[in-house]
Each structure stands twice: as structure tokens, then as C-alpha cells.
Design a protein around this motif. Sequence first.
Motif, PDB file in Angstrom:
ATOM      1  N   SER A  33       0.854  -1.186   0.000  1.00  0.00           N
ATOM      2  CA  SER A  33       0.000   0.000   0.000  1.00  0.00           C
ATOM      3  C   SER A  33       0.888   1.234   0.000  1.00  0.00           C
ATOM      4  O   SER A  33       2.096   1.139   0.214  1.00  0.00           O
TER       5      SER A  33
ATOM      6  N   GLU B  22       1.728  -3.729   4.100  1.00  0.00           N
ATOM      7  CA  GLU B  22       0.286  -3.671   4.376  1.00  0.00           C
ATOM      8  C   GLU B  22      -0.521  -4.519   3.384  1.00  0.00           C
ATOM      9  O   GLU B  22      -0.360  -4.411   2.176  1.00  0.00           O
TER      10      GLU B  22
ATOM     11  N   VAL C  42      -3.941  -4.837   1.808  1.00  0.00           N
ATOM     12  CA  VAL C  42      -5.153  -4.046   1.618  1.00  0.00           C
ATOM     13  C   VAL C  42      -6.313  -5.000   1.327  1.00  0.00           C
ATOM     14  O   VAL C  42      -6.388  -5.605   0.260  1.00  0.00           O
TER      15      VAL C  42
ATOM     16  N   GLN D 171      -9.034   0.796   3.803  1.00  0.00           N
ATOM     17  CA  GLN D 171      -7.602   0.686   3.493  1.00  0.00           C
ATOM     18  C   GLN D 171      -7.317   1.128   2.060  1.00  0.00           C
ATOM     19  O   GLN D 171      -6.329   1.819   1.796  1.00  0.00           O
ATOM     20  N   ALA D 172      -8.181   0.728   1.134  1.00  0.00           N
ATOM     21  CA  ALA D 172      -7.994   1.115  -0.265  1.00  0.00           C
ATOM     22  C   ALA D 172      -8.084   2.637  -0.395  1.00  0.00           C
ATOM     23  O   ALA D 172      -7.270   3.267  -1.096  1.00  0.00           O
TER      24      ALA D 172
ATOM     25  N   THR E  31      -4.928   4.403   0.724  1.00  0.00           N
ATOM     26  CA  THR E  31      -3.863   4.393  -0.292  1.00  0.00           C
ATOM     27  C   THR E  31      -4.158   5.387  -1.408  1.00  0.00           C
ATOM     28  O   THR E  31      -3.292   6.161  -1.806  1.00  0.00           O
TER      29      THR E  31
ATOM     30  N   ASN F 132      -1.859  -2.730  -6.972  1.00  0.00           N
ATOM     31  CA  ASN F 132      -1.040  -3.359  -5.939  1.00  0.00           C
ATOM     32  C   ASN F 132      -1.165  -4.874  -6.015  1.00  0.00           C
ATOM     33  O   ASN F 132      -1.758  -5.432  -6.940  1.00  0.00           O
TER      34      ASN F 132
ATOM     35  N   LEU G  11      -8.293   1.114  -7.185  1.00  0.00           N
ATOM     36  CA  LEU G  11      -7.109   0.371  -6.750  1.00  0.00           C
ATOM     37  C   LEU G  11      -7.317  -1.060  -7.240  1.00  0.00           C
ATOM     38  O   LEU G  11      -8.256  -1.734  -6.810  1.00  0.00           O
TER      39      LEU G  11
END
Length: 221
Positions: free
Chosen positions: A115, A122, A124, A129-130, A133, A144, A160
Amino acid sequence: MKVALLSDIHANLAALEAVLAALPEVGAIWVMGDTVGYGPDPSDAIALLREREAVLVAGNHDIAAATGRGTAKFNAYAAAAAEKHRAWLSAEERDHLAGLPLTREAGAFTLVHGSLRDPVWEYVTSQPQAEATLALARTPHCCNGHTHVPRIFRSGDRMLANPGSVGQPRDGDPRAAYALLDTDTHAVTLARAAYDVAETQRRIRARGLPHFLADRLALGF
Ligand code: ZN
């Protein structure tokens, strides 16, 4: 332009070859880290990606195999494989891995292994969390890996995209995972390629890696 999104190849040459053979014509190959670690053929995986002029970032296993750093955070299987890879790789290959950037920008996308809060560690797995980032990215979108589970998070018109793992899928489907991105429309298509799992298992055992690393490939976990 069509771009192939690959991540977590983990030295699984048979899986990487199957994915490359399944790709349509692409303008670029982006690899979100962990080219090595776990699998039997780290040098061949590195060489094949270089031949295809793939764009790479560093994953935790790349750093561990190149420098020995981070293995304290690994389970016993991962640590054993990282140690072997470090011994198998040439000094030039270790330097190549050690020199990979943690993040890099490619058009409207930032590539990172984990991330942007923690580029190599990390996982994700949630929308918050996404979004964390994406909030740190200077580009509209990010790609990622690291979780080994394919997933596309969207936040407004931002995205993401995680293509899953080529060489060690953990979503219950043993086939190699990858994705195709259209950089004009930003459409992402998740895809799978069947490969000779038994061949990679045989290679893992023949090279003296922990047998658990072979067994898990048949189950995709
Ligand atoms: Zn990985």
C-alpha cells in the motif's frame, strides 16, 4: 493501450509462462512485486520479465531475497525459501532486486506491492484501506498486490486494482491470476490461466524447498 497486470509471481516459472502465453498483445507489463520468494525458479522468472521489458516494483520477498531484510517477519516456510533464493541468485540478480523502487508511477497509475501507507507490508483487504492508499497517491489510480487475492476497489472514479497472484493464488482457485487493463477506458478484466501445477510442485521438491510450498499450490491457498 492494453497493459498486463501481474503480481506475486513467486519464482513460479510455469505459471508465469502460462500467463504470458495467454496474454493478448499488450503495450506494457506491470509487475507489483514479489517476483521471487516461495517458488523454485527465481532467476528464470527475473530473466523472463527482463526479456519482456516488464516494469517492476519491489515486494517484501524481493527485498528479503536480495538483502536478507525482513525475514524476521516471515513464517518459517517463507524464511527458508528467501534464504535459498538469496544463495541461488547471482550478485547481479540480487542487485537488480535490491534496486527496484518501492513505488513507481505509470501514466495515471501508481504501482506498489502493499500500500502507499506501507509499500511492502500492508495487506489491503478493505475499502477504508484502499481509500487510504488512494488518498496518498498523486495519480488517479493505483495497482497493488501482496494479498494474492484478486480484487478491484473503486472510490468515486478512482480505483485500486489488485490482479491476484500469478505464482501462488490464495483465493481457492489454483490457476495463475492476472488482469488486463485498458489505459484509455480504465476497464480492468480479471483473468486466470491454467498451468502445470504438478511441474512446479516437482521443481519445488527437487530444489529442496519446504514441501508445504508445493502442496498449497494445488489448493490455491
Ligand atoms: Zn507475495
